[in-house]
Design a protein around this motif. Structure first.
Motif, PDB file in Angstrom:
ATOM      1  N   VAL A 182      36.492 -16.108  22.425  1.00 54.40           N
ATOM      2  CA  VAL A 182      37.462 -17.088  22.923  1.00 54.40           C
ATOM      3  C   VAL A 182      37.467 -18.342  22.044  1.00 54.40           C
ATOM      4  O   VAL A 182      36.416 -18.947  21.801  1.00 54.40           O
ATOM      5  N   ARG A 183      38.658 -18.711  21.581  1.00 55.19           N
ATOM      6  CA  ARG A 183      38.810 -19.926  20.779  1.00 55.19           C
ATOM      7  C   ARG A 183      39.865 -20.874  21.347  1.00 55.19           C
ATOM      8  O   ARG A 183      39.975 -22.022  20.908  1.00 55.19           O
ATOM      9  N   ARG A 184      40.651 -20.395  22.299  1.00 58.13           N
ATOM     10  CA  ARG A 184      41.669 -21.239  22.914  1.00 58.13           C
ATOM     11  C   ARG A 184      41.936 -20.740  24.320  1.00 58.13           C
ATOM     12  O   ARG A 184      41.918 -19.531  24.558  1.00 58.13           O
ATOM     13  N   VAL A 185      42.158 -21.659  25.252  1.00 61.29           N
ATOM     14  CA  VAL A 185      42.493 -21.274  26.623  1.00 61.29           C
ATOM     15  C   VAL A 185      43.735 -22.033  27.069  1.00 61.29           C
ATOM     16  O   VAL A 185      44.028 -23.121  26.573  1.00 61.29           O
ATOM     17  N   ASP A 186      44.462 -21.432  28.012  1.00 60.39           N
ATOM     18  CA  ASP A 186      45.665 -22.044  28.573  1.00 60.39           C
ATOM     19  C   ASP A 186      45.600 -21.876  30.089  1.00 60.39           C
ATOM     20  O   ASP A 186      45.637 -20.757  30.595  1.00 60.39           O
ATOM     21  N   LEU A 187      45.482 -22.987  30.805  1.00 63.44           N
ATOM     22  CA  LEU A 187      45.367 -22.962  32.262  1.00 63.44           C
ATOM     23  C   LEU A 187      46.689 -23.215  32.975  1.00 63.44           C
ATOM     24  O   LEU A 187      46.744 -23.297  34.202  1.00 63.44           O
ATOM     25  N   ALA A 188      47.779 -23.301  32.214  1.00 64.49           N
ATOM     26  CA  ALA A 188      49.068 -23.662  32.810  1.00 64.49           C
ATOM     27  C   ALA A 188      49.553 -22.629  33.827  1.00 64.49           C
ATOM     28  O   ALA A 188      50.308 -22.973  34.747  1.00 64.49           O
ATOM     29  N   ASN A 189      49.154 -21.385  33.657  1.00 62.58           N
ATOM     30  CA  ASN A 189      49.647 -20.320  34.526  1.00 62.58           C
ATOM     31  C   ASN A 189      48.673 -19.947  35.646  1.00 62.58           C
ATOM     32  O   ASN A 189      48.853 -18.909  36.289  1.00 62.58           O
ATOM     33  N   LEU A 190      47.653 -20.767  35.869  1.00 56.44           N
ATOM     34  CA  LEU A 190      46.784 -20.521  37.021  1.00 56.44           C
ATOM     35  C   LEU A 190      47.629 -20.530  38.296  1.00 56.44           C
ATOM     36  O   LEU A 190      48.579 -21.314  38.422  1.00 56.44           O
ATOM     37  N   ASP A 191      47.280 -19.673  39.233  1.00 57.62           N
ATOM     38  CA  ASP A 191      48.020 -19.598  40.489  1.00 57.62           C
ATOM     39  C   ASP A 191      48.116 -21.001  41.106  1.00 57.62           C
ATOM     40  O   ASP A 191      47.097 -21.643  41.354  1.00 57.62           O
ATOM     41  N   PRO A 192      49.324 -21.508  41.345  1.00 58.08           N
ATOM     42  CA  PRO A 192      49.474 -22.884  41.850  1.00 58.08           C
ATOM     43  C   PRO A 192      48.857 -23.105  43.222  1.00 58.08           C
ATOM     44  O   PRO A 192      48.553 -24.245  43.590  1.00 58.08           O
ATOM     45  N   ARG A 193      48.650 -22.029  43.990  1.00 61.27           N
ATOM     46  CA  ARG A 193      48.045 -22.177  45.313  1.00 61.27           C
ATOM     47  C   ARG A 193      46.615 -22.679  45.233  1.00 61.27           C
ATOM     48  O   ARG A 193      46.080 -23.229  46.202  1.00 61.27           O
ATOM     49  N   LEU A 194      45.989 -22.495  44.077  1.00 60.91           N
ATOM     50  CA  LEU A 194      44.603 -22.939  43.901  1.00 60.91           C
ATOM     51  C   LEU A 194      44.472 -24.456  44.021  1.00 60.91           C
ATOM     52  O   LEU A 194      43.391 -24.974  44.299  1.00 60.91           O
ATOM     53  N   GLN A 195      45.556 -25.171  43.811  1.00 55.57           N
ATOM     54  CA  GLN A 195      45.516 -26.632  43.888  1.00 55.57           C
ATOM     55  C   GLN A 195      45.447 -27.139  45.323  1.00 55.57           C
ATOM     56  O   GLN A 195      45.175 -28.316  45.547  1.00 55.57           O
ATOM     57  N   HIS A 196      45.654 -26.261  46.284  1.00 56.20           N
ATOM     58  CA  HIS A 196      45.762 -26.706  47.675  1.00 56.20           C
ATOM     59  C   HIS A 196      44.718 -26.056  48.582  1.00 56.20           C
ATOM     60  O   HIS A 196      44.898 -26.013  49.794  1.00 56.20           O
ATOM     61  N   ILE A 197      43.646 -25.557  47.995  1.00 51.97           N
ATOM     62  CA  ILE A 197      42.605 -24.912  48.796  1.00 51.97           C
ATOM     63  C   ILE A 197      41.269 -25.615  48.602  1.00 51.97           C
ATOM     64  O   ILE A 197      41.090 -26.400  47.666  1.00 51.97           O
ATOM     65  N   GLN A 198      40.358 -25.318  49.503  1.00 52.58           N
ATOM     66  CA  GLN A 198      38.988 -25.832  49.398  1.00 52.58           C
ATOM     67  C   GLN A 198      38.063 -24.670  49.098  1.00 52.58           C
ATOM     68  O   GLN A 198      38.147 -23.619  49.747  1.00 52.58           O
ATOM     69  N   ILE A 199      37.185 -24.837  48.121  1.00 56.00           N
ATOM     70  CA  ILE A 199      36.219 -23.799  47.770  1.00 56.00           C
ATOM     71  C   ILE A 199      34.817 -24.361  47.905  1.00 56.00           C
ATOM     72  O   ILE A 199      34.482 -25.378  47.287  1.00 56.00           O
ATOM     73  N   GLN A 200      34.003 -23.701  48.706  1.00 53.62           N
ATOM     74  CA  GLN A 200      32.582 -24.027  48.818  1.00 53.62           C
ATOM     75  C   GLN A 200      31.788 -22.873  48.221  1.00 53.62           C
ATOM     76  O   GLN A 200      32.006 -21.714  48.584  1.00 53.62           O
ATOM     77  N   VAL A 201      30.909 -23.202  47.322  1.00 52.51           N
ATOM     78  CA  VAL A 201      30.081 -22.192  46.670  1.00 52.51           C
ATOM     79  C   VAL A 201      28.707 -22.187  47.316  1.00 52.51           C
ATOM     80  O   VAL A 201      28.035 -23.225  47.385  1.00 52.51           O
ATOM     81  N   ALA A 202      28.298 -21.034  47.808  1.00 52.23           N
ATOM     82  CA  ALA A 202      26.977 -20.883  48.417  1.00 52.23           C
ATOM     83  C   ALA A 202      26.009 -20.371  47.360  1.00 52.23           C
ATOM     84  O   ALA A 202      26.093 -19.218  46.928  1.00 52.23           O
ATOM     85  N   SER A 203      25.119 -21.237  46.920  1.00 47.54           N
ATOM     86  CA  SER A 203      24.178 -20.867  45.860  1.00 47.54           C
ATOM     87  C   SER A 203      22.944 -21.746  45.930  1.00 47.54           C
ATOM     88  O   SER A 203      23.036 -22.937  46.221  1.00 47.54           O
ATOM     89  N   ASP A 204      21.810 -21.149  45.646  1.00 50.77           N
ATOM     90  CA  ASP A 204      20.573 -21.915  45.578  1.00 50.77           C
ATOM     91  C   ASP A 204      20.053 -21.998  44.144  1.00 50.77           C
ATOM     92  O   ASP A 204      18.884 -22.295  43.909  1.00 50.77           O
ATOM     93  N   VAL A 205      20.933 -21.708  43.199  1.00 53.72           N
ATOM     94  CA  VAL A 205      20.600 -21.830  41.784  1.00 53.72           C
ATOM     95  C   VAL A 205      21.037 -23.206  41.308  1.00 53.72           C
ATOM     96  O   VAL A 205      22.178 -23.606  41.502  1.00 53.72           O
TER      97      VAL A 205
END
Length: 383
Positions: A169-192
């Motif tokens: 990977v040398r370049r990334v484009d986030l413009a096409n990420l699912d727009p619904r991701l901007q309106h949700i809450q994500i909690q990550v369960a991890s003890d690392v």
């Protein structure tokens, strides 16, 4: 007497639900009049969904998605209310990959992204994602690609979904990420608590158990750092150094880049299961896991349960497959008991785990019951 049973799984032998039921049977064998509240625990790893579904009114959602080796697998996640609970171990888990095939080059988190999309299609607005037990080291590349990100190599051609593709990977484009991701809450369960890169990073610490060679570890560490820098340039913030970014081979980083918050897996699951309220009213708490040692006190489910019990001056008893560092564990546990009752190999102990656990739990409850009936301690929670 009110007893809360809140163990983690005995990995490789018994699920947390099985452990809970065995201890309950042992309790009722001593005194069928005792009151038992069952709260099988998890910390974000294997068994998290089943533990939550056992004590909440949730729905198990069957799903076909991409497995850790790129194959289609039949798996599941859960929906409780409008919250999706996704378990990395169920979709991109190490136990899904035979030891002979463990190699970060050929594993992917793509299925995690597919599960998120499926939950979004079902109207979920919040997510709990458990990161324990992953087989991957792709920095969440696969998941982000499934969610709409595009990634390119030095020839400006789109790369694939596997760990080996991260190296290019040398370049990334986030413009096409699912727009619904901007309106949700994500909690990550991890003890690392590891950062993404460096000597305490995902590749160096967890790469070997996923089949990485020393040469691969260095290559992936460099690739993860480069990938993270590319992603961070689009989100205008640095997250690769946040504790937990290195969880699940860098999947923690990708979720942080999406705006997630990382919480103690045990604490997050306990909150969702209302365990503190149950312990507050209890006279005794019983917890356990496959192997207990000093690390049990640092974020693992039994240690967190003991912390809650101590808060309300309720004795917490630890019953585990094996126990080390007893003196340190006894600082938070009223008693620590290993289940083997004679010299046994690990394989024998795991094979006989059900009967050994039952016998030890019965002994423990018989002792507690005898002490209570003798009048040495009151049969009620101390204030």
């Amino acid at each position: 007497m009110k007893i809360v049973i809140a163990p983690d799984s005995f990995k490789g032998s018994l699920t947390s639900i099985e452990v809970t039921n065995i201890i309950e049977t042992a309790i009722f064998a001593v005194n069928p009049n005792y009151s038992v509240i069952k709260k099988p625990m998890a910390d974000g790893g294997e068994g998290t969904i089943d533990a939550l579904l056992s004590t909440t009114k949730g729905e198990r959602i069957n799903l076909k998605c991409t497995g850790p080796l790129g194959e289609t697998v039949e798996t599941y996640y859960a929906i409780v209310g409008n919250t999706a609970i996704i378990e990395c171990a169920n979709i991109a888990g190490l136990t899904q990959v035979p030891p002979s095939k463990r190699n970060p080059d050929v594993t992917t988190t793509y299925g995690i992204g597919e599960a998120i999309l499926d939950a979004l299609d079902k109207g979920c607005q919040s997510f709990i994602i458990g990161l324990g037990g992953s087989a991957t080291n792709d920095g969440g590349l696969g998941m982000l690609l499934a969610l709409g990100m595009r990634a390119y190599d030095d020839r400006d051609e789109r790369v694939g979904i596997f760990g080996k593709d991260l190296l290019n990977v040398r370049r990334v484009d986030l413009a096409n990420l699912d727009p619904r991701l901007q309106h949700i809450q994500i909690q990550v369960a991890s003890d690392v608590h590891n950062p993404l890169c460096g000597e305490r990073g995902a590749s160096a610490v967890y790469g070997p158990q996923k089949g990485a060679t020393p040469e691969q570890i260095q290559s992936y560490d460099n690739a993860l750092r480069r990938f993270a820098t590319l992603v961070e340039s689009h989100i205008d913030r640095q997250v690769q150094h946040i504790p937990g970014a290195g969880a699940a081979g860098g999947l923690g980083f990708a979720l942080l880049a999406l705006g997630a918050e990382i919480d103690s897996g045990a604490a997050l699951i306990a909150t969702k299961m209302h365990i503190e309220q149950a312990i507050k009213q209890a006279d005794l708490v019983i917890t356990g896991e496959g192997q207990s040692d000093e690390q049990t006190l640092y974020g693992k489910a039994p240690g967190y349960i003991a912390t809650l019990a101590n808060k309300y001056k309720v004795p917490a008893i630890l019953i585990s497959g094996s126990i080390y560092d007893v003196e340190k564990l006894q600082k938070v546990f009223a008693g620590c008991f290993a289940i083997p009752n004679r010299p046994l190999t690990l394989a024998e102990s795991m094979k006989e785990a059900e009967s050994l656990l039952y016998l030890q739990a019965k002994q423990v409850i018989n002792l507690v019951s005898t002490v209570i009936e003798s009048g040495s301690i009151p049969n009620e929670k101390r204030e």
